[in-house]
Structures are given as structure tokens and as C-alpha cells.
Enzyme design. Structure first.
Site, PDB file in Angstrom:
ATOM      1  N   LYS A 190       0.943  -1.166   0.063  1.00 55.98           N
ATOM      2  CA  LYS A 190       0.085   0.105  -0.098  1.00 55.98           C
ATOM      3  C   LYS A 190       0.938   1.106  -0.026  1.00 55.98           C
ATOM      4  O   LYS A 190       1.925   1.141   0.358  1.00 55.98           O
ATOM      5  CB  LYS A 190      -0.996  -0.012   1.236  1.00 55.98           C
ATOM      6  CG  LYS A 190      -0.572  -0.320   2.309  1.00 55.98           C
ATOM      7  CD  LYS A 190       0.666   0.283   3.157  1.00 55.98           C
ATOM      8  CE  LYS A 190       0.465   1.586   3.421  1.00 55.98           C
ATOM      9  NZ  LYS A 190       1.903   2.409   3.879  1.00 55.98           N
ATOM     10  N   TYR A 275      -3.474   4.295   6.853  1.00 57.17           N
ATOM     11  CA  TYR A 275      -3.879   3.473   7.875  1.00 57.17           C
ATOM     12  C   TYR A 275      -5.418   3.887   8.440  1.00 57.17           C
ATOM     13  O   TYR A 275      -6.069   2.824   8.881  1.00 57.17           O
ATOM     14  CB  TYR A 275      -2.944   3.092   8.734  1.00 57.17           C
ATOM     15  CG  TYR A 275      -1.775   2.342   8.569  1.00 57.17           C
ATOM     16  CD1 TYR A 275      -1.680   0.986   8.309  1.00 57.17           C
ATOM     17  CD2 TYR A 275      -0.330   2.851   7.840  1.00 57.17           C
ATOM     18  CE1 TYR A 275      -0.670   0.351   7.798  1.00 57.17           C
ATOM     19  CE2 TYR A 275       0.698   2.183   7.342  1.00 57.17           C
ATOM     20  CZ  TYR A 275       0.243   0.742   7.303  1.00 57.17           C
ATOM     21  OH  TYR A 275       1.557   0.023   6.892  1.00 57.17           O
TER      22      TYR A 275
END
Length: 446
Positions: A190, A275
């Protein structure tokens, strides 16, 4: 009996008692010799029989390999998880790691020791010297080491089934497309890419090649975060009302690629703020309908000449939950979140670190405040995500965090940037389905 009288006798008559003693010694020595000979013959025979028995007792090559052990402790005592029971090495899914930076060397390579279904079989790097050292450390054949230029030759390596891309964000799309065209499944770090368009190209390339695409959202596989998700979904403390998320760290002044917009796509938001965004979506299973945001970077700080330092953004969800998220690249490390529900709260602090995660629950049964901290052994987050990908390959399942999950985050991040730029809230598509962009949930293995 006769005795020779010469000065040097040829023989001498020996008393009968002495003869008996000599006879016993001879028989004793001879017996020892025969025993030694019999042992020398018997030992190889016994060893051969033992080896044959051991071979006969081995599990069939195609049979189950799980081993069960009797409990050591009483039922009232904490119990061990038991043997890890990994797949036989020849049955594990082979991974190639692309990029040998901090994450790969410090976390991913050691994580393979904890994997049950995945194994390391190849490396790809632009630094031949470093790759050679790592290959020797982890027993990778020189023929399974590739440069970025020879990356496409992975198609000729049948040991490699999954490519794990651990490169600067701007390279994710190119290496995903090339990896899919080489006939390999893709696990990509990511953020998925630097734009919605790149994410869509990655998804299309993998679908065209008939290969799986998974984004490495390790938090969605970590046990304590999954426990928090279950409590939120089950409404253990009633409906969730508010969520607070923070993820900050102080970046080094070293002109790293994360400070260059062309490579990183952005600053704190796509790297660590992601996140906050992804974990909120994961906990609720809902998709936000509106975002509002503001951005600030310290003037004169060379680290933030091209990318943002601080981002504050708020998410509104269909159920009425509001989430407040803060991320930054220039403040002391803080990685935590709190879920505020009607009759209690769930706090993870730290929540996003690689190791040492901690959960605390606070509620007041019977009118008295109670703080609870769940126990359990820590599990390697990277091993969990790689094993999930391996299982999806073997069992032909859609990964829990597929490309569509990464694409949705990218859409929302672009809306966050737009909101900060325009200084007003931005509406998002109203997605009513729960877990709309996720695939098959991971198995909860001991």
C-alpha cells in the site's frame, strides 16, 4: 612330570592349577573377541532395521502432515497454541520479493520463517551487490535473482507463483502490469498506486491475465484489529458513535523518495494516513459518504517542499458514525485509535506498528468501570498476509483485500486532497453494501 635341566629351558612343566587359570583367561579373552565380532556384525544390521522401520513409519508423501501433541497443563491453565504445522516445503506457494529496502530486509524476509503456506524463492532488485548478499543469507539461487530490466523473465521460473511488489508508489502500477503479463499473481504494498487511473489499470491487467491481485493491508489480518472489528460489528458495546484515528511520525531529513511527489504521489496521507482511512472502513464495513479535510506543511522545511506534512480529515458514514483522522510526517511517533460506542470504548495503542500492538476495552457493567486487556500470543502480520495470499492461490479464492479495496482508498484520498484544496466537504458515492470491496475473509489459524 619331566623338567628340562638346561640353562635355557625349551619348556617348563606348569602346575595343574596354573593350567586351569590360563585356560579360563584364554576362554575369557576368546569370548570377548567373539562378542566384539558379533556386536560389530549386529550393529549395522540393527541400524538398517531401525532405518527401515523409521522409513515405514513416515507419513505418505501425499497424506496429512498435521501433528497433535497432548496438553502439558491442566485445563485451568493457559494453553499453548500447539505446533504450527506448516505445509511441507514442496507444497508452499513460492514468492518473489521485488525491492530490497527497509520493509523487505527488516520485516518481510524474516516473516517467511513464520509462514505456513508461503516460501521465498526469488529476489528482484536494482542493486546486484545487495541482492547477492541477501541471496546468500536466505539460500536463493543466483538463477532466481533478477534485475528490474530482467524482471519479465520471471515468467520462465515455475517456482514463482506470487510476486510481492515492495517498490516506491509510482512503480506499483508498472510492475503489477508486467508481473501479471508474466503469468504471476500479485501482492502489492500500500498505497496501491498514485492515481485512480493506475489502480484501474492494475486491476484490468490482472483480470486479463487471470491472476489474483491483493493489496498488503496487514492490519486487516492482524488478530487484535480483527477482534476490534468483530466487537464493532457485533455491537458489543452498542452502536459505534465516533472513531478517532492518529498516525504520525517524524521523517528523517535524508532526501528520501517519500519526499518526492513523482515517486510517492503525496506525503503523510498515502503513506501513513492511509492506515487511518483503511482501518476505519475495515472496522465498520461501511463506506464514507462525505469527506472534509485540511492540510498544513511547515514553511521552509525541505522535506515538505513537494509533499504535505500534516493532514486532518473527517469521514461521515451512512450509519451516522463520524471519524476524525490525523496524520503527520513531522511530529513524534503516535499510532493509535479509539472506537467510542454507546456503552464502552475500544482503544488500540499502538494500533499500526509492526510489533507490540495493544488493546484496551473500557466499559461499566453494573455501574463500575472495568478495563480489560485481551491476552494471546503476538502473530507476525506479514506472515499472516502472505499466507492468506498463498491460500487464495491454492484454493482459488478472492483475497480479502483485493485491488478493488485499494482502488476505493485511492478514490477517497483524492477526495480528501480535493476537499483540502477547495476548503469544503466533498460528497462520495453512496455505497450501501457492507464490505463492498473485500473478498474472502482470512482463516483464523492457531
Amino acid at each position: 612330570m619331566l623338567r628340562e635341566t638346561a640353562a635355557t629351558p625349551a619348556f617348563e612343566a606348569v602346575p595343574e592349577a596354573d593350567c586351569d587359570e590360563s585356560r579360563r583367561q584364554f576362554i575369557n579373552h576368546a569370548g570377548r573377541g567373539r562378542l566384539a565380532m558379533s556386536v560389530a556384525v549386529a550393529l549395522p544390521v540393527a541400524a538398517a532395521k531401525a532405518q527401515a522401520a523409521a522409513s515405514a513409519a513416515q507419513a505418505p508423501a501425499t497424506g496429512p502432515t498435521d501433528v497433535k501433541l497432548p496438553p502439558l497443563n491442566a485445563p485451568t491453565e493457559p494453553q499453548s497454541a500447539g505446533p504450527p504445522n506448516p505445509d511441507p516445503v514442496d507444497q508452499r506457494v513460492g514468492f518473489a520479493l521485488v525491492g530490497l529496502g527497509h520493509l523487505t530486509l527488516e520485516e518481510l524476509l524474516p516473516a517467511f520463517a513464520h509462514c505456513k503456506h508461503a516460501k521465498l524463492v526469488a529476489l528482484v532488485s536494482g542493486d546486484a551487490d545487495k541482492m547477492g548478499k541477501i541471496a546468500r543469507q536466505y539460500g536463493i539461487k543466483s538463477s532466481s535473482c533478477y534485475s528490474y530490466q530482467t524482471y519479465d523473465q520471471l515468467k520462465n521460473n515455475p517456482e514463482v507463483e506470487v510476486i510481492y511488489i515492495v517498490l516506491p508508489n509510482s512503480m506499483h502500477a508498472e510492475f503489477t502490469v508486467r508481473g501479471a503479463q508474466a503469468g504471476k499473481h500479485i501482492l502489492c504494498e500500500k498505497p496501491m498506486a498514485n492515481s485512480v487511473k493506475e489502480c484501474e489499470e492494475m486491476i484490468a491487467a490482472c483480470k486479463k491475465a487471470g491472476k489474483k491481485l491483493m493489496i498488503a493491508y496487514r492490519i486487516q489480518y492482524e488478530p487484535l484489529n480483527r477482534m476490534a472489528q468483530k466487537m464493532v460489528r457485533d455491537k458489543t458495546y452498542g452502536p459505534t458513535k465516533l472513531i478517532e484515528m492518529v498516525n504520525t511520525q517524524n521523517q528523517a531529513h535524508d532526501n528520501q523518495w517519500r519526499h518526492k511527489k513523482a515517486l510517492a504521489g503525496g506525503g503523510a496521507l498515502p503513506d501513513i494516513g492511509l492506515y487511518c482511512l483503511n482501518t476505519t472502513r475495515f472496522l465498520l464495513g461501511e463506506e464514507p459518504t462525505e469527506v472534509s479535510a485540511s492540510i498544513y506543511s511547515t514553511p521552509g522545511d525541505a522535506r515538505f517542499k513537494e509533499v504535505e506534512e500534516n493532514v486532518s480529515f473527517r469521514l461521515r458514514f451512512p450509519s451516522g458514525v463520524m471519524a476524525s483522522c490525523v496524520t503527520g510526517y513531522g511530529s513524534f511517533n503516535s499510532k493509535a485509535y479509539t472506537v467510542h460506542a454507546e456503552t464502552g470504548s475500544i482503544r488500540m495503542d499502538p494500533a499500526f506498528t509492526y510489533h507490540g500492538l495493544h488493546q484496551e476495552r473500557v466499559h461499566a457493567p453494573g455501574g463500575k468501570e472495568l478495563k480489560e486487556t485481551p491476552g494471546g500470543d503476538e502473530k507476525n502480520q506479514f506472515a499472516l498476509e502472505m499466507d492468506h495470499m498463498a491460500e487464495c492461490v491454492r484454493q482459488n479464492k478472492t483475497p480479502y483485500t483485493p485491488g478493488e479495496e485499494g482502488l476505493q482508498d485511492q478514490r477517497i484520498m483524492e477526495a480528501i486532497y480535493e476537499s483540502a484544496k477547495e476548503n469544503k466537504p466533498v460528497k462520495l458515492d453512496n455505497v450501501l453494501k457492507i464490505d463492498a470491496f473485500r473478498g474472502t475473509p482470512p482463516t483464523d489459524e492457531a
